[in-house]
Design a protein around this motif. Structure first.
Motif, PDB file in Angstrom:
ATOM      1  N   UNK A 191      12.450  10.738  -4.662  1.00 50.27           N
ATOM      2  CA  UNK A 191      11.948  11.927  -4.648  1.00 50.27           C
ATOM      3  C   UNK A 191      11.485  11.979  -6.212  1.00 50.27           C
ATOM      4  N   UNK A 192      10.642  12.704  -6.304  1.00 51.82           N
ATOM      5  CA  UNK A 192       9.678  12.673  -8.131  1.00 51.82           C
ATOM      6  C   UNK A 192       9.447  13.720  -8.349  1.00 51.82           C
ATOM      7  N   UNK A 193       9.883  14.309  -9.711  1.00 50.86           N
ATOM      8  CA  UNK A 193       8.890  15.616 -10.299  1.00 50.86           C
ATOM      9  C   UNK A 193       7.879  15.073 -10.573  1.00 50.86           C
ATOM     10  N   UNK A 194       6.722  15.105 -10.536  1.00 54.19           N
ATOM     11  CA  UNK A 194       5.801  14.710 -11.639  1.00 54.19           C
ATOM     12  C   UNK A 194       4.890  15.546 -12.976  1.00 54.19           C
ATOM     13  N   UNK A 195       5.016  14.581 -13.985  1.00 55.61           N
ATOM     14  CA  UNK A 195       3.896  15.577 -15.411  1.00 55.61           C
ATOM     15  C   UNK A 195       2.999  15.020 -15.448  1.00 55.61           C
ATOM     16  N   UNK A 196       2.195  16.547 -15.576  1.00 56.95           N
ATOM     17  CA  UNK A 196       0.317  16.014 -16.254  1.00 56.95           C
ATOM     18  C   UNK A 196       1.079  14.456 -17.681  1.00 56.95           C
ATOM     19  N   UNK A 197       0.259  13.650 -17.783  1.00 59.77           N
ATOM     20  CA  UNK A 197       0.470  12.931 -18.925  1.00 59.77           C
ATOM     21  C   UNK A 197       0.958  13.511 -20.326  1.00 59.77           C
ATOM     22  N   UNK A 198       0.274  14.779 -20.938  1.00 62.39           N
ATOM     23  CA  UNK A 198       0.542  16.083 -22.081  1.00 62.39           C
ATOM     24  C   UNK A 198       1.752  16.043 -22.046  1.00 62.39           C
ATOM     25  N   UNK A 199       2.809  16.470 -20.895  1.00 67.58           N
ATOM     26  CA  UNK A 199       3.947  16.705 -20.834  1.00 67.58           C
ATOM     27  C   UNK A 199       4.891  15.805 -20.942  1.00 67.58           C
ATOM     28  N   UNK A 200       4.731  14.395 -21.214  1.00 70.30           N
ATOM     29  CA  UNK A 200       5.640  13.254 -21.168  1.00 70.30           C
ATOM     30  C   UNK A 200       6.745  13.733 -22.200  1.00 70.30           C
ATOM     31  N   UNK A 201       7.196  14.926 -23.012  1.00 73.81           N
ATOM     32  CA  UNK A 201       8.042  15.211 -23.553  1.00 73.81           C
ATOM     33  C   UNK A 201       8.980  16.211 -22.916  1.00 73.81           C
ATOM     34  N   UNK A 202       8.077  16.266 -21.980  1.00 77.41           N
ATOM     35  CA  UNK A 202       9.170  17.843 -21.248  1.00 77.41           C
ATOM     36  C   UNK A 202       9.443  16.741 -20.461  1.00 77.41           C
ATOM     37  N   UNK A 203       9.293  15.628 -18.965  1.00 78.82           N
ATOM     38  CA  UNK A 203      10.170  14.762 -18.903  1.00 78.82           C
ATOM     39  C   UNK A 203      11.000  14.007 -19.211  1.00 78.82           C
ATOM     40  N   UNK A 204      10.651  13.104 -20.874  1.00 71.22           N
ATOM     41  CA  UNK A 204      11.756  12.799 -21.664  1.00 71.22           C
ATOM     42  C   UNK A 204      13.348  14.186 -21.528  1.00 71.22           C
ATOM     43  N   UNK A 205      12.771  15.431 -22.082  1.00 69.63           N
ATOM     44  CA  UNK A 205      13.764  16.454 -21.925  1.00 69.63           C
ATOM     45  C   UNK A 205      14.853  16.396 -20.755  1.00 69.63           C
ATOM     46  N   UNK A 206      14.128  16.488 -19.985  1.00 71.01           N
ATOM     47  CA  UNK A 206      14.467  16.735 -18.353  1.00 71.01           C
ATOM     48  C   UNK A 206      15.252  15.570 -17.998  1.00 71.01           C
ATOM     49  N   UNK A 207      15.245  14.585 -18.627  1.00 69.76           N
ATOM     50  CA  UNK A 207      16.133  13.377 -17.957  1.00 69.76           C
ATOM     51  C   UNK A 207      17.577  12.889 -19.655  1.00 69.76           C
ATOM     52  N   UNK A 222       0.672  -1.570   0.008  1.00 72.02           N
ATOM     53  CA  UNK A 222       0.371  -0.276   0.156  1.00 72.02           C
ATOM     54  C   UNK A 222       0.933   1.227   0.174  1.00 72.02           C
ATOM     55  N   UNK A 223       1.517   1.368   0.428  1.00 76.36           N
ATOM     56  CA  UNK A 223       2.802   1.856   0.665  1.00 76.36           C
ATOM     57  C   UNK A 223       4.334   2.146   0.143  1.00 76.36           C
ATOM     58  N   UNK A 224       4.629   2.976  -1.166  1.00 76.78           N
ATOM     59  CA  UNK A 224       4.395   4.121  -0.849  1.00 76.78           C
ATOM     60  C   UNK A 224       3.105   4.281  -1.455  1.00 76.78           C
ATOM     61  N   UNK A 225       2.440   5.763  -1.922  1.00 78.15           N
ATOM     62  CA  UNK A 225       1.731   6.228  -2.813  1.00 78.15           C
ATOM     63  C   UNK A 225       1.981   5.507  -4.380  1.00 78.15           C
ATOM     64  N   UNK A 226       0.957   5.908  -5.563  1.00 78.92           N
ATOM     65  CA  UNK A 226       1.760   5.320  -6.613  1.00 78.92           C
ATOM     66  C   UNK A 226       2.525   6.037  -7.005  1.00 78.92           C
ATOM     67  N   UNK A 227       2.626   7.755  -7.037  1.00 72.61           N
ATOM     68  CA  UNK A 227       3.991   8.319  -7.967  1.00 72.61           C
ATOM     69  C   UNK A 227       4.443   8.397  -7.557  1.00 72.61           C
ATOM     70  N   UNK A 228       5.328   7.835  -6.218  1.00 70.52           N
ATOM     71  CA  UNK A 228       6.450   7.754  -5.934  1.00 70.52           C
ATOM     72  C   UNK A 228       7.008   6.284  -5.678  1.00 70.52           C
ATOM     73  N   UNK A 229       5.619   5.527  -5.941  1.00 74.01           N
ATOM     74  CA  UNK A 229       5.815   3.804  -6.535  1.00 74.01           C
ATOM     75  C   UNK A 229       6.656   3.343  -7.642  1.00 74.01           C
ATOM     76  N   UNK A 230       6.138   4.267  -8.439  1.00 77.10           N
ATOM     77  CA  UNK A 230       6.050   3.981  -9.893  1.00 77.10           C
ATOM     78  C   UNK A 230       8.363   3.960  -9.681  1.00 77.10           C
ATOM     79  N   UNK A 231       9.077   4.540  -9.603  1.00 79.20           N
ATOM     80  CA  UNK A 231      10.462   4.620  -9.808  1.00 79.20           C
ATOM     81  C   UNK A 231      11.038   3.341  -9.399  1.00 79.20           C
ATOM     82  N   UNK A 232      10.207   3.002  -8.286  1.00 77.42           N
ATOM     83  CA  UNK A 232      10.753   1.353  -7.886  1.00 77.42           C
ATOM     84  C   UNK A 232      10.800   0.599  -8.601  1.00 77.42           C
TER      85      UNK A 232
END
Ligand code: ZN
Ligand code: ZN
Length: 333
Positions: A298-314, A135-145
């Protein structure tokens, strides 16, 4: 459903409306709550990795809720929270699968590469390859695992019982591995891009005993080094920092060419190896250990539409921790 679609490598993802995927035999359909963005997604988008399914939905760190079960799929109740990782399917019968090395399966299929992934509102997956999530952590913090964490954990296991571990490149994966390694009582040395004082301070916060520039090298010899940065020149650099018997583990799926180096830095039974993909066992082990540490992502969250920005940040290396697409609110607890 809404999805970010890769139509051609080397081009940005396109926001699109596509038909909801239907679960086939043994598959579940999942409502995607969050999906991590991995350097591998960037390699697929940029064309460093060849022959992906096209058009393709990227994303292989999916946290979602089961909304429909295909024929014969009985493992999860509707509403169950599951993780969908990179390893999407194996044949179960090749010489690798039969010897506990399904990560090397000759016919393996990967999420967000051969199979549509999680940069979308829904996804389907073979239920046998889904991970049951705590159950923990929540979805956004779980995803990188689910990839940064899993591949990092597999790389750490490849370090054997090495007490002094160097982490080259302090991104999404290293920030998780650092916590697990420190929890195991290892001494962690973080080696970042020269001058990345913020990244170095972040590493010390997460349990690194020392953090500094990769060019200068660690203050004492290492027993093991994990290279997360896709930079081949780090291989001889890390090898030169090892004590005899040490190992350099290359954790990325893609790396620039490794420059030539003198044999004497390999001599002394030092080793260079890679880790490839993951097994379901890696996932189960990490998800059992993570709450004990407890791993804090530690996460930086983006809405779905900003996936290209997330890729750019990586691509730019400007992120602290991991990038995650936040796609929907969770309905189950
Ligand atoms: Zn196989
Ligand atoms: Zn990944």
């Amino acid at each position: 459903m809404r999805a970010m679609v890769l139509r051609e490598q080397g081009r940005p993802l396109e926001a699109a409306r596509v038909t909801d995927p239907e679960p086939g035999r043994g598959q579940v359909a999942v409502r995607v709550v969050a999906c991590g963005v991995c350097r591998t997604d960037l390699h697929v988008a940029d064309g460093d990795l060849h022959e992906p399914k096209l058009p393709l939905v990227l994303g292989h760190q999916i946290v979602g809720e089961v909304v429909e079960a295909g024929e014969g799929a009985e493992r999860f109740a509707l509403g169950a929270r599951v993780g969908i990782p990179w390893l999407g399917w194996t044949d179960g019968e090749c010489r690798y699968c039969r010897t506990g090395r399904e990560n090397l399966c000759e016919r393996a299929r990967f999420t967000g590469y051969d199979i549509d992934g999680g940069f979308a509102e829904s996804a389907v997956a073979d239920e046998r390859f889904c991970l049951s999530l705590p159950p923990d952590p929540g979805p956004v913090h779980m995803a990188p695992l689910l990839c940064a964490g899993l591949i990092g954990y597999r790389a750490l296991r490849a370090c054997g019982d090495g007490a002094r571990v160097g982490l080259y490149g302090f991104g999404a994966s290293a920030h998780i591995v650092c916590q697990v390694a420190a929890h195991q009582g290892r001494r962690v040395f973080a080696l970042t891009r020269p001058g990345d004082v913020e990244g170095q301070a972040f590493a010390r916060e997460l349990g690194a005993e020392w953090a500094g520039d990769s060019e200068a090298g660690p203050p004492e010899p290492l027993d093991a080094a994990i290279i997360f940065a896709p930079v081949g020149a780090l291989v001889p650099a890390a090898l030169g920092a090892l004590d005899p018997g040490g190992v350099v583990v290359c954790a990325g799926i893609h790396m620039s060419d490794i420059p030539a180096f003198p044999y004497e830095i390999l001599w002394g039974e030092r080793q260079i190896r890679s880790v490839a993909n993951l097994t379901r066992r890696d996932g189960e082990e990490l998800l059992a250990i993570a709450p004990e540490v407890p791993v804090r992502t530690e996460v930086t969250a983006y809405p779905l539409e900003r996936a290209n920005d997330a890729l750019g940040a990586i691509r730019d290396g400007t992120l602290r921790g991991a990038a995650v697409l936040e796609i929907a609110d969770a309905t189950s607890s």
